[in-house]
Motif scaffolding. Structure first.
Motif, short mmCIF file in Angstrom:
data_model
loop_
_atom_site.label_atom_id
_atom_site.label_comp_id
_atom_site.label_asym_id
_atom_site.label_seq_id
_atom_site.Cartn_x
_atom_site.Cartn_y
_atom_site.Cartn_z
N THR A 86 0.84 -1.10 0.16
CA THR A 86 0.03 -0.10 0.03
C THR A 86 0.81 1.44 -0.12
N ASP A 90 0.64 4.09 -2.89
CA ASP A 90 0.49 5.69 -2.27
C ASP A 90 1.52 6.59 -2.91
N HIS A 115 -4.00 7.95 4.00
CA HIS A 115 -3.70 6.99 5.05
C HIS A 115 -4.25 7.13 6.40
#
Length: 340
Positions: A86, A90, A115
């Motif tokens: 992730t 991102d 987040h």
């Protein structure tokens, strides 16, 4: 909320400064192209070939993974879970947004807030990105000081005094922070306690080697991309001469008056290359080729952005169908939550 008449909020001033800084970066690049001509720049951009693009993509991938790893270390040190996959996705999206939107930091703001919402703690998530970026900047300055002291550059004669002043300023800041009261209910005391706790948990201890290693690799990848851009732009000087010049331009990107990184970088490169006898036009061409390579290396972030947007749209449509099948009018998920 609309502002009341006579409101002295600093928000309008910040917006004006943002526009002025962005326009300043564009104006600086335009002035350099007007004075030096567009011919060398266009010729350099035309020399970007497939091997150059592949090299830029690989360097960008290594830098992005290291940034994600550093972010994960800091975030989990602050108690916010962040899977590495992730974080990489991102960070790619963040790099793309930084390279295409004014200011050069909106991508980091986006990943911090997203987040935080996903993890259920926006405050800690934002602090994690701030400390992660801050650690990267500190390491970049330290690496720059070592390289600029070791290799010839236009600023080398002034570096001992500059480093001495920087060390003195850092020590004074540390002493000032230590002298401030860190106990009690005041806002300043709470902020100091929170900052000290964040640094201990997110940057020091067993996480420090990983944060340091990741930051050094990121700086070296950016430098390698800049040297690659210089070669594409036609610079034939030895690498030991190019590295300090490109490093100065890289440091200039931290200045706020830029448009997605453009502006101070080109101005500093023009001065540094000109002072080194390589020509200001060579410096501007190198900086603009670097900007193009960074944008190309960030393109996977555009794919992440589109995929995430498509996933969100499909999820919203699925939610709407489920609600309709239950015999109710279609409402948004936010509306459902607000009706509880």
């Amino acid at each position: 909320m609309p502002q009341a008449a006579g409101d002295t909020s600093p928000a309008p001033a910040r917006r004006v400064w943002a526009w002025l800084s962005n326009l300043g970066g564009v104006a600086l690049v335009a002035a350099l192209l007007w004075g030096l001509g567009t011919g060398p720049v266009l010729a350099a951009l035309r020399r970007i070939d497939a091997p150059t693009v592949v090299a830029a993509l690989l360097l960008g991938a290594v830098a992005t993974v290291c940034c994600a790893w550093r972010w994960r270390l800091v975030a989990e040190g602050l108690g916010v879970r962040l899977p590495l996959g992730t974080a990489v996705a991102d960070c790619y999206r963040s790099v793309f947004l930084n390279a295409t939107l004014p200011g050069g930091v909106l991508g980091d703001v986006h990943r911090a807030v997203r987040h935080g919402r996903d993890a259920g703690d926006v405050g800690r998530a934002v602090r994690a990105v701030v400390w992660e970026r801050g650690a990267g900047q500190v390491v970049q300055v330290a690496v720059a000081a070592v390289i600029l002291l070791a290799l010839p550059s236009p600023v080398r004669p002034y570096l001992p005094a500059a480093v001495g002043l920087a060390v003195a300023a850092a020590l004074a800041l540390v002493l000032l922070v230590r002298a401030l009261p860190r106990s009690g209910p005041s806002r300043r005391a709470r902020a100091l306690r929170a900052a000290a706790s964040d640094v201990r948990a997110g940057l020091l201890g067993r996480r420090a080697p990983g944060v340091l290693l990741a930051s050094v690799v990121v700086v070296l990848c950016h430098l390698a991309t800049f040297v690659l851009a210089a070669r594409v732009a036609g610079a034939a000087a030895p690498v030991t001469h190019l590295v300090p010049l490109t490093l100065l331009a890289l440091l200039a990107m931290a200045l706020p008056a830029n448009m997605a990184g453009f502006g101070p970088r080109e101005g500093t490169a023009a001065w540094a290359f000109g002072a080194a006898g390589l020509g200001a036009a060579q410096g501007v061409s190198t900086a603009l080729v670097y900007g193009a390579l960074v944008l190309l290396a960030a393109l996977p972030g555009a794919a992440v952005l589109l995929l995430r947007r498509g996933t969100s749209s499909r999820r919203e449509r699925s939610t709407a169908r489920t609600v309709n099948q239950g015999g109710s009018a279609a409402v948004t998920a936010a509306g459902l939550a607000g009706g509880v």
